[in-house]
Design a protein around this motif. Structure first.
Motif, PDB file in Angstrom:
ATOM      1  N   LYS A 141      41.271  34.646  45.554  1.00 25.34           N
ATOM      2  CA  LYS A 141      42.638  34.568  45.047  1.00 25.34           C
ATOM      3  C   LYS A 141      43.242  33.235  45.473  1.00 25.34           C
ATOM      4  CE  LYS A 141      45.094  38.407  45.409  1.00 25.34           C
ATOM      5  NZ  LYS A 141      46.080  39.397  45.917  1.00 25.34           N
ATOM      6  N   ASP A 150      48.462  38.206  41.348  1.00 20.50           N
ATOM      7  CA  ASP A 150      47.257  38.514  40.571  1.00 20.50           C
ATOM      8  C   ASP A 150      47.452  39.732  39.671  1.00 20.50           C
ATOM      9  OD1 ASP A 150      44.609  37.972  39.788  1.00 20.50           O
ATOM     10  OD2 ASP A 150      43.827  39.477  41.171  1.00 20.50           O
ATOM     11  N   VAL A 163      46.459  33.984  41.513  1.00 18.09           N
ATOM     12  CA  VAL A 163      45.505  34.642  40.622  1.00 18.09           C
ATOM     13  C   VAL A 163      44.113  34.587  41.243  1.00 18.09           C
ATOM     14  CG1 VAL A 163      46.771  34.240  38.475  1.00 18.09           C
ATOM     15  CG2 VAL A 163      45.198  32.489  39.318  1.00 18.09           C
TER      16      VAL A 163
END
Length: 445
Positions: A11, A355, A3
């Motif tokens: 990320k 993500d 994420v």
């Protein structure tokens, strides 16, 4: 699961506080009006995040609050001629109707500010006792300059805020510094609560951090989510209070979704382009609404245009049509198995674990639509493969929270459908047309 962490601006591989569990808090609405489509973007985005975690085996605790104390609420209650409680109950129900209509999972906990008042007062008192907050004439303010990490989320520097505000601060300002924010407001208007400082109500920035503190050990969670517009000052001020009390920034991961534009313009009341969720949901239905919201990555602005909407409708029709056709065919042929292609579903989930790549996940759903269409068009049909293809598509839709209303046929329905096919094969078109009309009235075709 990877994420994008707004706190570190990169990320990252998700690492939970407790193995196999994930705690998520998403800022909920201030309930003084109906939900507009901008409010529903985080609702949908973080529902998919929750479903993705559950799909890969996590136990999820999901919290989203209701802010039911606010100046806007007091003003709206006066305008509608009702109490604040009557107003907030009305709009909480409307919010939950939208959540239900969008097939979103309900939160594990949905705390209200009015029901968390004593913990809020206790929290503010602790900040005062520790010197992080101070009282002036019944109001309580937080000393921002005492938090050396202030700006860790937004990148905003305290000295820049002070410089920018210097010309706007008058001599009568009660705050020690222009950067300080209210934790408690003395008031004689609207709903009030008794506190050590005054009859009043809490400041907005302290409410969410207290609800998290009230529900989770040491006020720490895995993920805190919300719209980009909350990043500063709301989320930054939440973090400041947590740093003062717990020396941590509340969440290991902060996630923010971008805003919605209408025909390349920011949605606002002044432009008259606000779209209410309940109206759009009634017009478009759950799947088109959600597909539209998920067609653009959550960290990019979503531009709502007629062209985009037209394309989304076409894609959803493709999915819903093949689901209806395959379901009908499988029921008539008594071949509704439960097996699905795990590799196809896993591939889609893999896109979501990167993500929340929802646009790629939707592309993979459309890929499965093509597979199922090909199976249905084959002259020598493999019913087992059709069933597997159908269940694969259903599973993919389930993971993302779409709905698929399947008409369950009775034996009489199946006999009627078979008779329709027989009459068509015999070229008894008048009889076939009569049966077709009956099938349509029953919602079978």
């Amino acid at each position: 699961m990877r994420v994008f962490n707004t706190l570190t601006n990169k990320k990252e591989e998700f690492v939970p506080i407790k193995k196999g569990e994930v705690s998520i808090y998403v800022c909920g609405p201030t309930v003084y009006n109906y939900v507009h489509i901008g409010n529903t973007r985080p609702m949908i985005v973080f529902d998919v995040l929750r479903r993705t975690f559950e799909a890969i085996g996590y136990k999820v605790t999901f919290v989203s609050n209701f802010t039911d104390v606010d100046d806007k609420i007091i003003k709206a209650a006066k305008e509608e001629g009702v109490t604040e409680k009557e107003l907030t109950d009305k709009y909480i129900k409307a919010y939950e109707d939208v959540r239900r209509g969008l097939n979103l999972l309900f939160p594990t906990y949905a705390p209200r500010v009015t029901e968390t008042m004593q913990p809020i007062i206790n929290f503010v008192k602790d900040l005062v006792d520790q010197g992080y907050a101070y009282e002036v004439d019944g109001d309580v303010y937080f000393r921002v300059t005492k938090i050396k990490e202030y700006g860790m989320l937004s990148g905003i520097k305290v000295e820049d805020l002070i410089a920018g505000a210097s010309e706007r601060v008058d001599d009568n300002d009660k705050k020690e510094s222009s950067t300080d924010f209210a934790l408690w407001k003395k008031t004689d208007e609207g709903i009030q609560f008794e506190s050590p400082w005054s009859m009043g109500r809490p400041g907005w920035h302290t409410e969410c951090v207290v609800m998290i503190n009230d529900l989770f050990e040491n006020g720490r969670i895995d993920i805190h989510g919300g719209g980009q517009d909350l990043k500063f000052p709301h989320h930054e001020n939440e973090i400041a209070q947590s740093m003062a009390c717990h020396q941590h920034p509340i969440a290991n991961v902060w996630m923010h979704n971008q805003m919605i534009n209408i025909n390349n313009q920011k949605m606002s009341k002044s432009l008259g382009n606000v779209l209410w969720a309940k109206d759009l949901l009634q017009e478009l239905g759950c799947n088109v609404y959600k597909w539209l919201m998920l067609s653009t990555h959550y960290r990019n602005p979503l531009n709502f245009t007629e062209e985009v909407l037209t394309n989304v409708k076409k894609e959803v029709v493709k999915v819903e049509n093949i689901l209806k056709q395959a379901s009908l065919y499988l029921q008539v042929n008594h071949e509704m198995g439960e097996d699905y292609c795990d590799d196809k579903v896993s591939e889609m989930i893999e896109a979501l674990t990167d993500d929340l790549n929802t646009s790629l996940a939707l592309t993979q759903i459309l890929g499965q639509v093509k597979v199922l269409n090909q199976l249905m068009r084959t002259k020598e049909k493999d019913n087992v493969e059709i069933s597997k293809g159908y269940q694969t598509l259903v599973k993919m839709m389930d993971v993302m929270g779409f709905v698929h209303d399947v008409k369950i046929l009775s034996d009489e329905d199946i006999s009627l459908y078979q008779k329709w096919n027989e009459e068509k094969a015999k070229k008894n078109f008048e009889e076939a047309d009569q049966i077709r009309t009956e099938l349509q009235s029953r919602g079978i075709i």
